[in-house]
Enzyme design. Structure first.
Site, PDB file in Angstrom:
ATOM      1  N   GLY A   2     -39.309  -0.643  30.887  1.00 17.47           N
ATOM      2  CA  GLY A   2     -40.334  -1.246  30.055  1.00 17.47           C
ATOM      3  C   GLY A   2     -40.178  -0.951  28.579  1.00 17.47           C
ATOM      4  O   GLY A   2     -40.577  -1.760  27.737  1.00 17.47           O
ATOM      5  N   PHE A   3     -39.572   0.184  28.227  1.00 15.31           N
ATOM      6  CA  PHE A   3     -39.491   0.577  26.822  1.00 15.31           C
ATOM      7  C   PHE A   3     -38.064   0.771  26.328  1.00 15.31           C
ATOM      8  O   PHE A   3     -37.873   1.156  25.183  1.00 15.31           O
ATOM      9  CB  PHE A   3     -40.267   1.879  26.591  1.00 15.31           C
ATOM     10  CG  PHE A   3     -41.759   1.699  26.678  1.00 15.31           C
ATOM     11  CD1 PHE A   3     -42.472   1.178  25.620  1.00 15.31           C
ATOM     12  CD2 PHE A   3     -42.428   2.036  27.839  1.00 15.31           C
ATOM     13  CE1 PHE A   3     -43.841   1.012  25.703  1.00 15.31           C
ATOM     14  CE2 PHE A   3     -43.802   1.872  27.925  1.00 15.31           C
ATOM     15  CZ  PHE A   3     -44.512   1.359  26.865  1.00 15.31           C
ATOM     16  N   GLY A   4     -37.065   0.530  27.166  1.00  9.59           N
ATOM     17  CA  GLY A   4     -35.730   0.787  26.672  1.00  9.59           C
ATOM     18  C   GLY A   4     -34.632   0.276  27.567  1.00  9.59           C
ATOM     19  O   GLY A   4     -34.867  -0.308  28.623  1.00  9.59           O
TER      20      GLY A   4
ATOM     21  N   ASP B 153     -39.615  16.586  38.519  1.00  5.30           N
ATOM     22  CA  ASP B 153     -39.379  15.297  39.190  1.00  5.30           C
ATOM     23  C   ASP B 153     -38.065  15.327  39.963  1.00  5.30           C
ATOM     24  O   ASP B 153     -37.221  14.433  39.827  1.00  5.30           O
ATOM     25  CB  ASP B 153     -39.374  14.160  38.170  1.00  5.30           C
ATOM     26  CG  ASP B 153     -39.565  12.797  38.831  1.00  5.30           C
ATOM     27  OD1 ASP B 153     -40.054  12.755  39.982  1.00  5.30           O
ATOM     28  OD2 ASP B 153     -39.227  11.787  38.205  1.00  5.30           O
TER      29      ASP B 153
ATOM     30  N   LYS C 189     -29.083   5.929  25.697  1.00  3.48           N
ATOM     31  CA  LYS C 189     -30.418   5.431  26.016  1.00  3.48           C
ATOM     32  C   LYS C 189     -31.056   4.935  24.712  1.00  3.48           C
ATOM     33  O   LYS C 189     -31.180   5.686  23.756  1.00  3.48           O
ATOM     34  CB  LYS C 189     -31.269   6.523  26.658  1.00  3.48           C
ATOM     35  CG  LYS C 189     -30.791   6.935  28.039  1.00  3.48           C
ATOM     36  CD  LYS C 189     -31.768   7.911  28.690  1.00  3.48           C
ATOM     37  CE  LYS C 189     -31.329   8.271  30.097  1.00  3.48           C
ATOM     38  NZ  LYS C 189     -32.288   9.180  30.768  1.00  3.48           N
TER      39      LYS C 189
END
Length: 658
Positions: free
Chosen positions: A18-20, A136, A38
């Site tokens: 969504g952002f990159g 995570d 990234k």
């Protein structure tokens, strides 16, 4: 997309969110070294989700930088802003995730789970020791590196610094449902045991191929993975089952509290069998080493050949007095006669170059640059003097070893030594044997007289970072990113010992006490003293707060010097193990250190581009602004010359003038 920062060339889009976006790229400044870029795209600026995404993106860069060069964590290569985009450049890890592995091959067996835990628990110990919780850990965030099969822990986007626990606003969900423990999902709290829980659940998935929610009975509040295994007609060792059950307890207080606790229980299980990889050698070693004494040696999984010329190690406080000078190397039948002259002996014909006018002495006293060697095509990361001839030997990330005449400044020849960058070189005390090690996971042993390859030593599973030849001329030690030190015989190239126990990669090795001790430094921030005869880490010296980049031993065997990423050099009294002075002054990490022959001074080199000359009491004697780029290696010759190697692709020779 154009080159970023003039050096990073994106080639292929390999992921988007969504952002990159994520790109496969090449670093043109490092011989087209592969990397991952990234890119953070500035969409929907000002929204709460956008600001959170910026925070996580920046946080990943901070965490990767903090965790340094651990071989099982991708390196952060760069972090910058360009044209209103944020970029994070990361080490490329070729391979596939454990989730992809199970989808392709099916569930793991017990031995594969055991191996995975043995590989990853030291990584968790490393990050937790540095105050970081991953938060995570899932089968999708562990990659199996294609080159060597080693598991790599990836995606530190939600990793967080902690003290006793990390607090978030109620209702904040951190981690992946099914793999994250309840304290993370309910309140955002995270502890080291939270990562152990997630790793344990990952193992349950890998064992069964079933989603975590299918392995837990919410009505009874317990895991049912063992029942699922039984339904599949499989069983598991009760000891390993107990370890996995303890890792995945619901209550934090009932779980393992540290990765080391799990490692200790895992080590009590029956050992798995293994094999030592082979080696190959040319026949050119026989004549050069024919004068060495042959004795049998035996060890499980290790080759017979030459015994270690040492005795059992006494307690550190009871070490015998050190000799004032290192012993002479054993005579070699093929060696040339001793060369007269204390400082500048003539070269044999094969090493001679056209003569040049002598370098005029500078007007003022002190250390002055007298020669510069410039033919390497990439960073020069290792340099040493030949102890018998006026030669400098250097190794570079351009994959070559070069030999220079420091009297004339001439480049004599180069060895196209390795398939990847050369990390360290060592010349034996007889002046004829050269060892080089590389990112290609091999060590090569050369005869400098005729430039022939004597041995190609294979056995390390990762990049070999350091080599050292014993003063007796019998043994070669090598340190690697695989967290082991290996000892080899120089006459036959046999592997005789493997030293294990370091928590991180080995960065440097050095012999001491006539080869009866071996010193190492590395990613676990410690200096370790080893008994090569028993392969035991007898003493661990703690004090550095970051990676130990290099260790050196004084000629009289009284002191160890350790250069560290924490910007200091520390001195340790070898016979007692006591801490000595801390040498402070460098403004960036210290990469290299070497003693002068007088046992009264030492020189350090740093990423700040300076060489610093120190007295043994910690007094700074002189600062030399030597290079505009980081200095990676330094060597001392006869107390009057220093060679420095830098990422500016040069070696500089410095001389003392009164």
């Amino acid at each position: 997309m154009p080159r970023l920062r003039g050096r990073y060339r994106p080639l292929k889009l390999i992921g988007r969110g969504g952002f990159g976006r994520t790109y496969f790229a090449l670093d043109t400044d490092r011989l087209n070294h592969r990397c991952v870029i990234k890119q953070f795209a500035p969409q929907k600026q000002g929204t709460k989700s956008f600001l959170k995404a910026v925070q996580l993106f920046e946080q990943e860069a901070v965490r990767l930088n903090e965790l340094g060069e651990h071989p099982q964590i991708p390196n952060l290569l760069a972090y910058f802003e360009q044209d209103k985009y944020l970029y994070l450049v990361q080490q490329m890890v070729a391979g596939r995730t454990l989730f992809q592995e199970v989808a392709t091959k099916g569930p793991y067996g017990e031995e594969e789970i055991r191996n995975l835990l043995e590989d990853l628990l030291p990584v968790l110990h490393f990050i937790h020791h540095r105050g970081v919780i991953h938060r995570d850990i899932t089968p999708s965030n562990i990659m199996r590196r294609k080159a060597d099969g080693v598991p790599i822990l990836i995606d530190f986007g939600v990793a967080k610094q902690f003290s006793e626990a990390v607090m978030y606003e109620p209702g904040t969900r951190i981690g992946t449902e099914g793999y994250a423990p309840m304290e993370q999902l309910r309140s955002g709290q995270a502890y080291p045991s939270s990562d152990l829980y997630s790793l344990g659940v990952t193992c349950l998935y890998l064992l069964t191929g079933c989603r975590p929610e299918d392995l837990y009975n919410p009505l009874e509040g317990r895991w049912v993975w063992q029942e699922r295994l039984q339904q599949m007609g499989r069983t598991i060792n009760p000891g390993l089952a107990d370890i996995l059950s303890s890792m995945t307890k619901d209550l934090v207080s009932e779980r393992y509290q540290s990765a080391q606790d799990v490692i200790s229980d895992l080590q009590r299980l029956p050992k798995l069998s293994g094999a030592v990889p082979g080696w190959s050698a040319s026949s050119g070693a026989d004549s050069l080493f024919s004068g060495l004494q042959q004795r049998p040696v035996s060890g499980p999984g290790e080759s017979a050949g030459l015994s270690l010329p040492i005795t059992a190690l006494p307690p550190l406080s009871g070490l015998p007095p050190a000799r004032s000078t290192p012993p002479a190397a054993p005579p070699h039948p093929a060696a040339p006669p001793p060369i007269p002259g204390p400082s500048s002996p003539p070269l044999p014909p094969q090493f001679r170059s056209p003569s040049q006018p002598p370098t005029p002495a500078p007007a003022g006293p002190g250390w002055h640059e007298v020669k510069r060697f410039t033919e390497h095509q990439s960073w020069v990361v290792t340099v040493t003097f030949n102890p018998k001839l006026p030669l400098i030997v250097s190794g570079s990330l351009d994959d070559t070893v070069r030999v220079w005449n420091w009297q004339t400044g001439q480049a004599l020849y180069r060895l196209s030594a390795h398939d990847r960058g050369v990390n360290c070189i060592a010349v034996g005390s007889g002046g004829q044997v050269l060892a080089s090690c590389s990112d290609d996971a091999t060590i090569k042993v050369w005869n400098l007289s005729d430039r022939t390859l004597l041995h190609l030593l294979k056995g390390h599973l990762r990049d070999v970072t350091s080599v050292a030849i014993g003063v007796q001329g019998f043994l070669l030690a090598s340190g690697s990113e695989d967290r082991t030190i290996r000892l080899w015989t120089l006459d036959r190239g046999n592997l005789v010992k493997t030293l294990v126990g370091s928590a991180g990669m080995i960065k440097s090795v050095a012999w001491a006490m006539d080869d009866s001790l071996l010193i190492s430094g590395g990613l676990d921030n410690t200096v370790r003293i080893w008994n090569p005869q028993t392969a035991v880490n007898s003493h661990t010296l703690s004090g550095h707060t970051n990676t130990v980049n290099q260790v050196a031993v004084s000629p009289d065997n009284q002191w160890i010097a350790s250069a560290s990423k924490d910007r200091t050099v520390r001195l340790w009294h070898l016979p007692s193990g006591d801490k000595g002075p801390i040498l402070q002054g460098h403004t960036q990490e210290v990469n290299t250190v070497a003693f002068f022959p007088d046992n009264q001074r030492l020189v350090s080199g740093s990423s700040d581009g300076t060489l610093r000359i120190w007295r043994m009491d910690g007094t700074l004697q002189q600062t030399i602004h030597a290079h505009t780029n980081p200095i990676h290696s330094v060597a001392v010759h006869s107390g009057k010359r220093i060679a420095s190697a830098s990422s500016d692709k040069t070696i500089k020779l410095w001389q003392w003038f009164r």
